[in-house]
Design a protein around this motif. Structure first.
Motif, PDB file in Angstrom:
ATOM      1  N   GLY A  25      34.785 -13.555  61.380  1.00 48.14           N
ATOM      2  CA  GLY A  25      33.238 -14.114  61.309  1.00 48.14           C
ATOM      3  C   GLY A  25      33.098 -15.555  61.338  1.00 48.14           C
ATOM      4  O   GLY A  25      31.980 -15.558  61.025  1.00 48.14           O
ATOM      5  N   ALA A  29      30.085 -16.748  63.336  1.00 50.51           N
ATOM      6  CA  ALA A  29      28.923 -17.412  63.014  1.00 50.51           C
ATOM      7  C   ALA A  29      28.742 -19.153  63.356  1.00 50.51           C
ATOM      8  O   ALA A  29      27.949 -19.754  63.931  1.00 50.51           O
ATOM      9  CB  ALA A  29      29.169 -17.935  61.415  1.00 50.51           C
ATOM     10  N   SER A  30      29.944 -19.816  64.082  1.00 53.41           N
ATOM     11  CA  SER A  30      30.474 -21.070  64.235  1.00 53.41           C
ATOM     12  C   SER A  30      29.549 -20.664  65.548  1.00 53.41           C
ATOM     13  O   SER A  30      29.598 -21.872  65.969  1.00 53.41           O
ATOM     14  CB  SER A  30      32.260 -21.466  64.011  1.00 53.41           C
ATOM     15  N   LEU A  33      25.689 -20.679  66.164  1.00 51.35           N
ATOM     16  CA  LEU A  33      25.627 -21.645  65.434  1.00 51.35           C
ATOM     17  C   LEU A  33      24.964 -23.014  66.134  1.00 51.35           C
ATOM     18  O   LEU A  33      24.173 -23.139  67.189  1.00 51.35           O
ATOM     19  CB  LEU A  33      25.574 -22.421  64.117  1.00 51.35           C
ATOM     20  N   PHE A 120      20.913 -20.475  62.077  1.00 50.36           N
ATOM     21  CA  PHE A 120      21.861 -20.356  60.174  1.00 50.36           C
ATOM     22  C   PHE A 120      21.543 -18.700  60.339  1.00 50.36           C
ATOM     23  O   PHE A 120      22.470 -17.986  59.887  1.00 50.36           O
ATOM     24  CB  PHE A 120      21.520 -21.521  59.174  1.00 50.36           C
ATOM     25  N   ALA A 123      23.372 -17.251  63.361  1.00 48.08           N
ATOM     26  CA  ALA A 123      24.212 -16.785  62.819  1.00 48.08           C
ATOM     27  C   ALA A 123      25.469 -15.965  61.412  1.00 48.08           C
ATOM     28  O   ALA A 123      25.863 -15.901  61.813  1.00 48.08           O
ATOM     29  CB  ALA A 123      24.542 -18.650  63.265  1.00 48.08           C
ATOM     30  N   VAL A 124      24.362 -16.758  60.301  1.00 45.63           N
ATOM     31  CA  VAL A 124      25.063 -16.707  59.359  1.00 45.63           C
ATOM     32  C   VAL A 124      25.077 -14.847  59.407  1.00 45.63           C
ATOM     33  O   VAL A 124      26.427 -13.896  58.438  1.00 45.63           O
ATOM     34  CB  VAL A 124      24.490 -16.892  57.766  1.00 45.63           C
ATOM     35  N   GLY A 127      27.355 -12.858  61.581  1.00 46.51           N
ATOM     36  CA  GLY A 127      28.705 -13.515  60.991  1.00 46.51           C
ATOM     37  C   GLY A 127      29.174 -13.518  59.537  1.00 46.51           C
ATOM     38  O   GLY A 127      30.981 -12.562  59.226  1.00 46.51           O
ATOM     39  N   TRP A 128      28.539 -12.854  58.609  1.00 47.56           N
ATOM     40  CA  TRP A 128      28.982 -12.233  57.521  1.00 47.56           C
ATOM     41  C   TRP A 128      28.989 -11.029  57.381  1.00 47.56           C
ATOM     42  O   TRP A 128      30.115 -10.111  56.677  1.00 47.56           O
ATOM     43  CB  TRP A 128      27.515 -12.692  56.848  1.00 47.56           C
ATOM     44  N   SER A 174      20.674  -8.400  61.615  1.00 50.86           N
ATOM     45  CA  SER A 174      21.167  -9.138  62.168  1.00 50.86           C
ATOM     46  C   SER A 174      20.469  -8.678  64.145  1.00 50.86           C
ATOM     47  O   SER A 174      19.713  -9.669  64.660  1.00 50.86           O
ATOM     48  CB  SER A 174      22.994  -9.255  63.303  1.00 50.86           C
TER      49      SER A 174
END
Length: 266
Positions: A25, A29-30, A33, A120, A123-124, A127-128, A174
């Motif tokens: 995750g 996310a990285s 981003l 953010f 991406a978050v 990833g979350w 998402s």
């Protein structure tokens, strides 16, 4: 119903399934981003520099939130329990830590966080969602007994699995956020929307958490710590949707064949 899989059967060497999904995750996310920042014409370097700070502070605050808000009884195990950041993490505490790290990081760099807010959000959220699959794989958020078709057949009876529900809800959010981004809608306000939607979902899901097991989340006046945090997310979401405006797109000059300078919107 979904069969119960022993988390130890999913281990890869010393790697637990929870840690594996959390790492995936964070990686996702990285990656998103940086990729999304470039698509918006933003400098991705600050996000790459922020990532280790966001992860590190998120883990520390997530552990402290787990100890002091959810399971203060664990402090009696050992005076060193507070330093064992790998032993108990709260995703909501991790979110708070990531937010705090972002506030201080962007202020220190004299950058506008709002320019990166949509990035953010996009991406978050996914990833979350992937990280929450780790909670499902380790079954560390058992719910109440139920005969719901998505229940997990825990030893002793079928129960809601909040890790599964949270992950599915975040994947749905998402999809919505990326759909809005593709349609050019709510530009600059995707993060408040994510905050608002997740708050409503999480607030409802936490009523399904188990109360009949030996190790359950603390309640304060009948609500979990995360449910109180949802009030703050709702307040931010409403404020952002009403007050935030889309940031100006970065433009760079382009010289036309005739010699005139024309702005190029990226």
């Amino acid at each position: 119903m979904i069969p119960y899989l022993d988390p130890s059967a999913l281990k890869i060497g010393p790697i637990e399934p929870f840690g594996m999904f959390v790492a995936l995750g964070i990686f996702l996310a990285s990656y998103l981003l940086s990729r999304q920042a470039e698509r918006e014409g933003l400098d991705a370097t600050p996000l790459q520099d922020y990532a280790p700070w966001g992860v590190g502070v998120g883990i520390v605050v997530g552990h402290l939130f787990h100890l002091f808000a959810y399971h203060p009884e664990e402090l009696s195990k050992s005076p060193f329990q507070i330093f064992k950041v790998w032993d108990g993490l709260s995703s909501f505490g991790g979110l708070i830590g990531g937010i705090l790290a972002a506030v201080f990081f962007f202020r220190a760099r004299k950058l506008s966080f709002r320019d990166y807010a949509d990035t953010f959000a996009l991406a978050v959220a996914p990833g979350w969602a992937v990280a929450r699959l780790g909670c499902f794989a380790s079954h560390d958020h058992p719910g109440r007994l139920t005969d719901f078709f998505l229940a997990v057949q825990f030893p002793g009876g079928a129960r809601h699995d909040l890790g599964l529900y949270d992950a599915a809800f975040l994947f749905a959010i998402s999809g919505l956020l990326w759909g809005l981004r593709g349609a050019g809608m709510l530009r600059g306000r995707l993060l408040p929307l994510l905050s608002l939607l997740y708050a409503f979902g999480r607030f409802g899901f936490d009523f399904l958490r188990a109360t009949d097991r030996a190790y359950v989340d603390a309640r304060y006046l009948g609500l979990t710590p995360a449910q109180y945090g949802c009030f703050a997310l709702v307040a931010f979401g409403i404020y952002g949707l009403l007050k935030w405006q889309a940031p100006e797109r970065k433009a760079s000059p382009d010289v036309s064949p005739g010699g005139s300078v024309q702005p190029q919107v990226r």
